[in-house]
Design an enzyme around this catalytic site. Structure first.
Site, PDB file in Angstrom:
ATOM      1  N   LYS A   1      63.147  47.565  51.318  1.00 27.82           N
ATOM      2  CA  LYS A   1      63.650  48.947  51.243  1.00 27.82           C
ATOM      3  C   LYS A   1      63.013  49.682  50.071  1.00 27.82           C
ATOM      4  CE  LYS A   1      67.961  47.725  50.738  1.00 27.82           C
ATOM      5  NZ  LYS A   1      67.758  46.279  50.873  1.00 27.82           N
ATOM      6  N   THR A   2      63.065  49.053  48.907  1.00 30.38           N
ATOM      7  CA  THR A   2      62.505  49.707  47.728  1.00 30.38           C
ATOM      8  C   THR A   2      61.003  49.881  47.906  1.00 30.38           C
ATOM      9  OG1 THR A   2      64.246  48.747  46.388  1.00 30.38           O
ATOM     10  CG2 THR A   2      62.328  49.567  45.221  1.00 30.38           C
TER      11      THR A   2
ATOM     12  N   ASP B   1      67.449  55.386  46.020  1.00 31.60           N
ATOM     13  CA  ASP B   1      67.505  53.918  46.202  1.00 31.60           C
ATOM     14  C   ASP B   1      68.928  53.438  45.911  1.00 31.60           C
ATOM     15  OD1 ASP B   1      66.683  51.364  46.748  1.00 31.60           O
ATOM     16  OD2 ASP B   1      65.430  51.123  44.956  1.00 31.60           O
ATOM     17  N   GLU B   2      69.288  52.280  46.418  1.00 35.29           N
ATOM     18  CA  GLU B   2      70.624  51.694  46.178  1.00 35.29           C
ATOM     19  C   GLU B   2      71.727  52.702  46.524  1.00 35.29           C
ATOM     20  OE1 GLU B   2      70.972  48.554  45.352  1.00 35.29           O
ATOM     21  OE2 GLU B   2      69.100  47.964  44.356  1.00 35.29           O
TER      22      GLU B   2
ATOM     23  N   GLN C   1      75.532  45.122  49.751  1.00 38.11           N
ATOM     24  CA  GLN C   1      75.263  44.988  48.320  1.00 38.11           C
ATOM     25  C   GLN C   1      75.989  46.044  47.484  1.00 38.11           C
ATOM     26  OE1 GLN C   1      71.169  43.699  47.153  1.00 38.11           O
ATOM     27  NE2 GLN C   1      70.683  44.240  49.254  1.00 38.11           N
TER      28      GLN C   1
ATOM     29  N   ARG D   1      68.695  37.074  45.395  1.00 40.97           N
ATOM     30  CA  ARG D   1      67.705  37.387  44.356  1.00 40.97           C
ATOM     31  C   ARG D   1      66.586  36.352  44.356  1.00 40.97           C
ATOM     32  NH1 ARG D   1      67.882  41.839  44.750  1.00 40.97           N
ATOM     33  NH2 ARG D   1      69.284  41.304  46.411  1.00 40.97           N
TER      34      ARG D   1
HETATM   35  P1  ATP Z   1      67.057  44.604  47.640  1.00 44.23           P
HETATM   36  O1  ATP Z   1      68.025  44.791  48.761  1.00 44.23           O
HETATM   37  O2  ATP Z   1      67.274  43.337  46.918  1.00 44.23           O
HETATM   38  O3  ATP Z   1      66.938  45.823  46.775  1.00 44.23           O
HETATM   39  P2  ATP Z   1      64.696  45.484  49.010  1.00 44.23           P
HETATM   40  O4  ATP Z   1      65.064  45.656  50.438  1.00 44.23           O
HETATM   41  O5  ATP Z   1      64.598  46.706  48.192  1.00 44.23           O
HETATM   42  O6  ATP Z   1      65.629  44.399  48.336  1.00 44.23           O
HETATM   43  P3  ATP Z   1      62.029  44.970  48.073  1.00 44.23           P
HETATM   44  O7  ATP Z   1      62.395  44.643  46.696  1.00 44.23           O
HETATM   45  O8  ATP Z   1      61.415  46.262  48.375  1.00 44.23           O
HETATM   46  O9  ATP Z   1      63.311  44.735  49.012  1.00 44.23           O
HETATM   47  O10 ATP Z   1      61.092  43.850  48.679  1.00 44.23           O
HETATM   48  C1  ATP Z   1      61.407  42.477  48.560  1.00 44.23           C
HETATM   49  C2  ATP Z   1      60.114  41.676  48.436  1.00 44.23           C
HETATM   50  O11 ATP Z   1      59.419  41.670  49.674  1.00 44.23           O
HETATM   51  C3  ATP Z   1      59.165  42.222  47.420  1.00 44.23           C
HETATM   52  O12 ATP Z   1      58.539  41.137  46.778  1.00 44.23           O
HETATM   53  C4  ATP Z   1      58.198  43.010  48.236  1.00 44.23           C
HETATM   54  O13 ATP Z   1      56.952  43.134  47.612  1.00 44.23           O
HETATM   55  C5  ATP Z   1      58.104  42.175  49.500  1.00 44.23           C
HETATM   56  N1  ATP Z   1      57.761  42.972  50.688  1.00 44.23           N
HETATM   57  C6  ATP Z   1      58.408  44.044  51.144  1.00 44.23           C
HETATM   58  N2  ATP Z   1      57.832  44.512  52.273  1.00 44.23           N
HETATM   59  C7  ATP Z   1      56.790  43.712  52.534  1.00 44.23           C
HETATM   60  C8  ATP Z   1      55.776  43.667  53.560  1.00 44.23           C
HETATM   61  N3  ATP Z   1      55.747  44.549  54.565  1.00 44.23           N
HETATM   62  N4  ATP Z   1      54.870  42.689  53.497  1.00 44.23           N
HETATM   63  C9  ATP Z   1      54.899  41.775  52.503  1.00 44.23           C
HETATM   64  N5  ATP Z   1      55.798  41.752  51.507  1.00 44.23           N
HETATM   65  C10 ATP Z   1      56.740  42.719  51.521  1.00 44.23           C
HETATM   66 MG    MG Z   2      65.641  47.304  46.472  1.00 47.80          MG
END
Ligand code: ATP
Ligand code: MG
Length: 758
Positions: free
Chosen positions: A40-41, A228-229, A263, A609
């Site tokens: 997402k981030t 975000d969040e 979350q 995490r």
């Molecule tokens: P959270 O809910 O914990 O905030 P999130 O959904 O924001 O998580 P991110 O932190 O953006 O997730 O990504 C999690 C991990 O997956 C990071 O290491 C990111 O670089 C990797 N990632 C995200 N999208 C891809 C992709 N399309 N291909 C490869 N790696 C990815």
């Molecule tokens: Mg995130």
């Protein structure tokens, strides 16, 4: 600015189709709703990049809200990696507070402030409230400023001004005077040309209401808003977003929010998960994109986290999958007690290090701040560099430093710094003038501050209140100094805290923070248990503080689960998964089922995490108030799907420890008691001969229910925490009659005595 290269610009590289859609669809409002680690981030950052690259908006026309300043910095850095310095100055990329403050500076005049208004920190706020409470003729011990501060914060988080309060709101403080005090506080802030954190948003909301032209300007300014969040926004934050972007309010910006209902962990600060549900109503035509592929974690980690969160009823529900291999099952380790937990984690970290893991890629996530202490002590001992994120290191916390200063002033009368720290904590009627006079006298006479105080207190140099306050402190210090050699260190601390009035000061303070401070003081007493005398303990602490100066950037991270949101680590340790600790008893007492679900979301945040390895620990015994008590493994352990878990224990009984809890056996520690019955030779599952840390050479049985012990016969020698050593004279079920050497004949429970192990 880079122009958009065909066909695959670097900021979109590697995104999966729904992520790419989230990054490139500018047609209307967008909600990206997805589980942990689904990117997402990353998608949000790509969207920001895409907006800039396609010139859909200039940097100054974008409002991007992150949860922490750190997250904002990271986003900036990722953008810089793509665009270099071309995006220099994204003025509205930051937290809600930071971005709102920037806006407010421009219109401060509209709410009676100047552009240079001060932002008060929580300490300032409290001091101000204290004065107002007194001026209102109220006793600030009975009605603590902290309590009012958190109440006002709550009002502000829900968008309420003094005039918006209802009867129930205002009853919440000083018998119905909350509204009046809140109004006075606001007036006083105005007079001081100041505002608190909550005001930053509230003032802007008020300005938007009263000045449609200002609102229209901002609405026209922002082309894109990104958040975000989103699951942890509170009511005021949501109103602010609506005012800026909702079509019903006249907004035209394109809003994109990303979040995960699973979350949401800040309801105690007013976060409203309902905002996610309102989104589609307030932003008609909103497109909802879901991400289901997790890129962060192994299959086992995802499976374990998913199994736990599935128990929550109030959730939108989603399934995650990963292409990553299953990895290693989540380890669940039962240990004997807290020190062993810390020792084991230290060992595992050293092992990971030998295998090539970077310390910065390892984190220990705790439910409550006080839990870090045992790890800090252990890491100091073995020389493992660590850092504490989002909080002070244990020995640096104000109340801990105060308590340590009391001990230092007790044991070393010449330690003037320590004396200075405690002289007015709690308040002893020493105003600035008295303090200045004391300091001058000490300097002139060449005495330590404490010796000078002792002399001055016997004269008429100081006003009455100051004199008697000082005299009591000096006498107290003298008394404690005499007592010190005959008391165990924790008992000395208790004495000092009780007789000085320090503990009472915190006890009358009914704020959440005061609870945490008392908890930290109890933890300090626990830390002292392990030292023969207070002097050697203080020396140890001095070394701990010294370690602070070593600035190796390669460090293990210790932080709370709350602070870990949005972050990821290769290896995550999750200690203290015991009922009462996690889920937290306080949270359950206060919020019942809803709080339990929030605790469970915290568990989900914690496990997710981890990229490669998650290790959950629970101890069979914890020292609480200086007494050993048995703990029950967290219910969340029982909720982990067995297929994704490998249970280990360093105690006899192997995996049965937590399985017993899973199966709901009456006494999950029955095997511990059985092992205790065998006396010495606590063998480990690993086959090592002796348990490293039996309790002071004794074996402690379980205090959890269970059958009478068979290992104690009449005539046996036993030890009881409260009564000391004695001889068993009679048995009746699980009760023992014991003739204690000093305390005389007592009836005690067999589970509360220990037998000598050697
Ligand atoms: P959270 O809910 O914990 O905030 P999130 O959904 O924001 O998580 P991110 O932190 O953006 O997730 O990504 C999690 C991990 O997956 C990071 O290491 C990111 O670089 C990797 N990632 C995200 N999208 C891809 C992709 N399309 N291909 C490869 N790696 C990815
Ligand atoms: Mg995130």
């Amino acid at each position: 600015m880079a122009s958009l290269p065909q066909p695959d610009p670097p900021w979109l590289e590697g995104l999966n189709p729904p992520q790419r859609a989230a990054a490139t669809t500018f047609a209307g409002p967008l909600l990206l709703l997805a589980g942990a680690g689904t990117g997402k981030t990353r998608a949000l950052t790509a969207r920001l990049a895409h907006i800039l690259a396609t010139r859909a908006a200039w940097p100054s026309q974008i409002l991007a809200v992150t949860f922490t300043n750190k997250a904002a910095r990271e986003m900036r850095e990722r953008l810089r990696a793509v665009f270099g310095d071309a995006i220099e100055g994204m003025p509205f990329l930051g937290t809600f507070h930071a971005t709102a403050a920037r806006m407010l500076r421009r219109h401060a005049g509209l709410v009676g402030l100047t552009a240079g208004f001060t932002i008060l920190d929580p300490d300032d706020v409290e001091r101000l409230l204290k004065r107002l409470i007194r001026e209102a003729g109220l006793d600030d011990r009975r009605w603590p400023p902290k309590m009012l501060a958190s109440l006002i914060d709550r009002f502000k988080n829900s968008g309420k001004l003094p005039k918006d309060l209802d009867a129930a709101d205002t009853r919440a403080f000083a018998d119905g005077r909350a509204g009046e005090l809140y109004a006075r506080y606001q007036a006083e802030l105005g007079r001081l040309d100041a505002c608190d954190f909550g005001d930053l948003l509230l003032h802007m909301l008020a300005i938007f209401r009263a000045h449609p032209d200002v609102k229209a300007d901002w609405q026209a300014r922002f082309r894109h808003i990104l958040v975000d969040e989103f699951q942890d926004t509170n009511a005021a934050q949501y109103q602010w977003l609506r005012a800026l972007a909702a079509p019903s309010e006249g907004g035209t910006a394109t809003l994109c929010c990303v979040g995960d209902d699973d979350q949401s962990i800040y309801s105690w600060r007013g976060a409203e998960i309902g905002n996610m549900l309102s989104f589609e109503r307030d932003f008609p035509g909103a497109q909802v994109i879901r991400l289901e592929q997790n890129y962060r974690s192994t299959g086992h980690i995802l499976g374990a986290a998913g199994g736990v969160i599935a128990r929550n009823r109030g959730r939108m529900g989603k399934t995650l999958w990963t292409e990553a291999h299953a990895g290693e099952p989540v380890a669940v380790i039962g240990v004997w007690d807290g020190p062993e937990e810390a020792r084991l984690v230290g060992e595992r970290i050293e092992r990971l290090q030998r295998e090539g893991a970077a310390l910065a890629d390892i984190a220990i996530l705790v439910r409550a701040q006080f839990q870090t202490r045992e790890f800090e002590d252990r890491f100091i001992q073995i020389g493992l560099p660590y850092r504490i994120v989002g909080g002070f290191r244990f020995y640096e916390r104000a109340e801990v430093r105060d308590a340590l200063a009391y001990l230092r002033a007790t044991l070393s009368p010449a330690d003037s710094l320590a004396f200075e720290r405690i002289i007015n904590a709690p308040r002893r009627g020493l105003g600035e003038k008295s303090l200045a006079r004391l300091a001058a006298f000490a300097r002139a006479s060449g005495l330590s501050l404490q010796a000078a105080a002792a002399q001055l207190a016997e004269t008429d140099e100081l006003p009455g209140a100051a004199r008697s306050g000082l005299r009591a402190l000096v006498a107290g210090l003298r008394r404690w100094r005499e007592l010190a050699p005959s008391l165990r260190p924790p008992a000395l601390l208790d004495h000092v805290l009780d007789e000085s009035g320090y503990r009472a000061m915190l006890e009358t303070d009914r704020s959440v923070e005061a609870q945490g401070r008392l908890e930290n003081l109890r933890e300090l007493a626990r830390a002292m248990e392990e030292w023969p005398d207070a002097e050697s303990f203080l020396e140890h602490v001095a070394l701990v503080m010294d370690n602070d100066r070593d600035d190796a950037s390669e460090k293990v991270t210790l932080m709370t689960l709350h602070a870990a949101k949005g972050l990821e680590f290769g290896h995550v340790f999750l200690p203290g998964w015991e009922e009462g600790v996690f889920p937290s008893q306080r949270a359950l007492d206060e919020g019942g089922e809803a709080s339990l679900e929030e605790e469970r979301r915290l568990a989900y945040v914690g496990i997710t995490r981890a990229r490669r390895r998650a290790t959950i620990l629970h101890a069979a015994n914890r020292r609480i108030y200086g007494q050993w008590t048995s703990s029950i493994p967290s219910r969340f352990i029982a909720e982990l799907p067995p297929a994704h878990v490998a249970a280990e224990t360093t105690m006899t009984g192997g995996a049965s420890l937590w399985r017993a809890a899973v199966m709901g056996e009456a006494d999950p520690f029955a095997h511990v008691a059985r092992a205790a019955g065998r006396g010495p030779g606590w063998s480990r599952a690993s086959g090592q001969p002796q348990h490293a840390r039996t309790v002071e050479g004794r074996v402690l049985a379980s205090a959890v229910g269970g059958a009478p012990r068979t290992d104690i016969a009449i005539g046996a020698r036993v030890f009881h925490q409260k009564f000391g050593s004695g001889t068993v004279t009679a048995k009746e079920g699980n009760k023992l009659e014991v003739a204690f050497d000093h305390a005389g004949a007592k009836m005690v429970l067999d589970s509360f005595v220990t037998t000598p192990s050697a």
